[in-house]
Design an enzyme around this catalytic site. Structure first.
Site, PDB file in Angstrom:
ATOM      1  N   GLY A  25       1.089  59.731  44.980  1.00 30.52           N
ATOM      2  CA  GLY A  25       1.843  60.929  44.635  1.00 30.52           C
ATOM      3  C   GLY A  25       3.193  60.932  45.310  1.00 30.52           C
ATOM      4  CB  ALA A  26       4.965  58.241  46.970  1.00 24.29           C
ATOM      5  N   GLY A  29       7.957  65.687  45.362  1.00 20.78           N
ATOM      6  CA  GLY A  29       7.289  66.655  46.212  1.00 20.78           C
ATOM      7  C   GLY A  29       7.055  66.178  47.629  1.00 20.78           C
ATOM      8  CE1 TYR A 173      -4.709  71.552  43.346  1.00 22.07           C
ATOM      9  CE2 TYR A 173      -5.178  73.700  44.324  1.00 22.07           C
ATOM     10  CZ  TYR A 173      -4.530  72.478  44.358  1.00 22.07           C
ATOM     11  OH  TYR A 173      -3.715  72.165  45.429  1.00 22.07           O
TER      12      TYR A 173
END
Length: 294
Positions: A25-26, A29, A173
């Site tokens: 997830g780099a 964010g 989630y």
């Protein structure tokens, strides 16, 4: 007690010099922010992201290597793990940060709810595939981005992909964030004699692109936080992840859930988060679903 980081990412020096950090997830964010902070501390960064252009840009900015992978496809997770294994003789830190809240009861090509696969099953698979490198690296650690939303989660082993009619995307989630905590605790138990350590972290309420396509996030999370001025920056949100990656005593938070820097194993988690049998059964089920040995 003040909410103070265990390790200050602004401290002069490079405590991570010679060490390799793999972060998912780099491409945006807090993942991109953490990649920059860890690189500034001397780490060699392997940045995993879904967007080829954004991932490449982050990798270039931090002087690292980009690897593209869509966690909604197990085949891409396996390909990325093979690429990372080829690139990395050692892995000192694996930051499982990729995740999101996805609108609608969507299903991946692998047959799982998108939220559960991206947030739990894919990181579980990646960690398992990289485990030989982690075990072979002394002092290695796994950091998992969870969320305070876990307190509303419930794990149903008969239906990991449950999607209630009311606020289904939020419940999916929350369930996945509870699974992150159970994953960290069971990994800590199973790897107690060999490493790595494992810690789940809530990074804070972040003003980022998280859940940008989900109505509930736009209207019940981002807008209220903006009006109240309570959201923090992605740089601030990355700091708890960096603190765990750099702290000198990772064993003290092995298997723990941190609300930013503080252990919150009871106050901000449901009873299921403290059920060792559930953690073990979730591990075995997850291994079966992603086709890994238990």
């Amino acid at each position: 007690m003040a909410d103070t980081p265990i390790a200050d990412p602004t401290t002069p020096g490079q405590p991570l010099a010679g060490k390799t950090v793999v972060i998912t997830g780099a491409s945006a964010g807090i993942g991109a922010a953490a990649a920059g902070q860890l690189a500034a501390l001397g780490a060699r960064i392997i940045a995993l992201g879904r967007s080829p252009s954004k991932t490449a840009a982050v990798a270039e900015r931090v002087g690292g290597t980009g690897v593209v992978a869509d966690f909604a496809r197990f085949s891409e997770v396996r390909r990325a793990a093979a690429e990372v294994t080829e690139l990395c003789p050692r892995i000192d830190v694996l930051v499982n940060n990729a995740g999101g809240l996805f609108p609608g009861a969507t299903t991946t090509d692998d047959g799982h709810g998108t939220t559960v696969q991206v947030n739990h099953l894919a990181p579980f698979l990646l960690t398992g595939l990289l485990m030989p490198r982690l075990v072979a690296t002394p002092g290695s650690r796994v950091v998992i981005t969870s969320s305070v939303a876990n307190i509303a989660g419930r794990v149903d082993l008969a239906d990991l992909n449950r999607y209630p009619r009311v606020l289904g995307e939020f419940h999916a989630y929350a369930d996945s964030k509870l699974m992150n905590i159970l994953f960290a605790r069971e990994l800590a138990r199973r790897a107690a004699s060999t490493g790595p350590t494992a810690t789940a972290v809530h990074p804070g309420l972040i003003n980022s692109e998280f859940g940008r396509d989900a109505w509930i996030v736009r209207n019940c999370y981002r807008r209220p936080l903006g009006l109240l001025g309570r959201a923090t920056t992605v740089d601030n949100g990355a700091e708890p992840l960096v603190a765990v990656a750099t702290r000198p005593d990772p064993e003290s938070v092995n298997g723990a859930y941190l609300h930013r820097y503080r252990p919150r194993d009871r106050f901000l988690t449901p009873a299921q988060a403290r059920d060792p049998d559930l953690a073990r059964e979730l591990w075995d089920l997850s291994a079966k679903l992603v086709d890994l040995p238990t």
